[in-house]
Design an enzyme around this catalytic site. Structure first.
Site, mmCIF file in Angstrom:
data_model
loop_
_atom_site.group_PDB
_atom_site.id
_atom_site.type_symbol
_atom_site.label_atom_id
_atom_site.label_comp_id
_atom_site.label_asym_id
_atom_site.label_seq_id
_atom_site.Cartn_x
_atom_site.Cartn_y
_atom_site.Cartn_z
ATOM 1 C CB CYS A 167 -0.049 0.783 -5.807
ATOM 2 S SG CYS A 167 1.544 1.098 -4.414
ATOM 3 C CG ASP B 7 6.944 -3.325 -8.830
ATOM 4 O OD1 ASP B 7 7.477 -2.788 -7.911
ATOM 5 O OD2 ASP B 7 6.275 -2.707 -9.134
ATOM 6 C CG HIS C 97 5.262 0.418 -8.367
ATOM 7 N ND1 HIS C 97 4.855 -0.552 -7.995
ATOM 8 C CD2 HIS C 97 4.541 1.045 -7.536
ATOM 9 C CE1 HIS C 97 3.521 -0.880 -6.687
ATOM 10 N NE2 HIS C 97 3.515 0.375 -6.934
#
Length: 294
Positions: free
Chosen positions: A174, A231, A263
């Site tokens: 991330c 995502d 995600h």
């Protein structure tokens, strides 16, 4: 698809000035930020995977850097043989148990893994429940230059604590996925990187003057990008644009997309976890590192 500027590999990455952005970038960034907040959930109390530390040397240490003592978690095989080093870059939630577990998994594969608390100057994200507050009060206050310097300090520390001076890798998740791309353009000693669903584009700022899509031509090491097709924070248009930039630059990097993954599909402590995609991504990471080691 609009043209995306990329840097010549010989350019001085750290001296770059942000180039002019299209208005579209601001629009996309706003949407991505909203999607990011929706896609990221706070840390839960437990993880799905727990890697035992048996046969490993694990612990906490501090590294003196500008601004204080940088806390790190490390894991390595219990051996005196120098091990290849992998820097593990946190999500926005800091070095919690999932990140520590990633370090232990890498250590069982023969690596010295080091995960630094890169927000230690700005605060502890684990003390804040709201993702929005973490982003505003901590993440947005962290300069990329500071992060690059801290990672350099970790690499140096690792070489003096059982790490091989000949092989350095990096992986991040991330927020750390974006940092992985940037560090590959920063450190000429890096051998390989694996970026898990890190943002590729965004508005420039004083603290974040450039993004991965801008430095595709400046990578010193090949990077494997692992992304989710569902995502909400990283549009597939950005992924395609990054692929195009890498191809134009002749980079040896590549991106793999899991069409049905959201995600944070590797984050086994969150509802976004997808076992099949996470396990496949981990295998790809190990193969990528092994191939770059020769």
């Amino acid at each position: 698809m609009p043209h995306r500027p990329h840097l010549d590999k010989q350019a001085d990455f750290d001296a770059l000035l942000p180039s002019a952005r299209l208005d579209r970038r601001g629009f996309v960034t706003t949407l991505a930020a909203a999607g990011f907040a929706l896609a990221v959930q706070p840390v839960q109390a437990s993880t799905t995977i727990h890697t035992e530390p048996g046969g490993l040397d694990t612990g906490n240490a501090t590294i003196e850097v500008e601004g204080g003592a940088l806390p790190v978690y490390y894991a390595r095989p219990a051996s005196t043989t120098p091990q290849p080093v992998v820097l593990v870059v946190q999500e926005i939630f800091g070095v919690h148990e999932h990140i520590r577990d990633v370090c232990r998994r890498l250590a069982h594969e023969g690596y010295l893994a080091v995960a630094p608390e890169l927000f230690f100057r700005q605060g502890d994200p684990r003390s804040i429940e709201s993702v929005g507050e973490i982003l505003q009060k901590i993440v947005s206050q962290v300069p990329d230059t500071q992060v690059m310097n801290d990672l350099d300090a970790c690499a140096s520390w690792a070489r003096n604590h059982g790490g091989s001076p000949d092989w350095l890798g990096i992986t991040g998740f991330c927020w750390g996925g974006r940092i992985t791309w940037l560090y590959a353009a920063h450190n000429p000693a890096l051998k390989a990187g694996v970026a898990w669903y890190g943002r590729l584009d965004g508005l420039p700022s004083d603290k974040n003057p450039h993004h991965p899509i801008d430095i595709a031509g400046a990578l010193h090491a090949p990077v494997l990008g692992l992304y989710g097709g569902q995502d909400q924070g990283i549009p597939l248009e950005d992924v395609d644009a990054m692929r195009e930039a890498l191809e134009q630059a002749g980079a040896q990097s590549t991106i793999h997309v899991y069409p049905d993954a959201p995600h944070a599909f590797h984050a086994d402590y969150r509802p976004s976890y997808r076992k099949a995609e996470a396990e496949d991504g981990w295998k790809r990471l190990l193969d990528w590192f092994a191939n770059q080691r020769g």
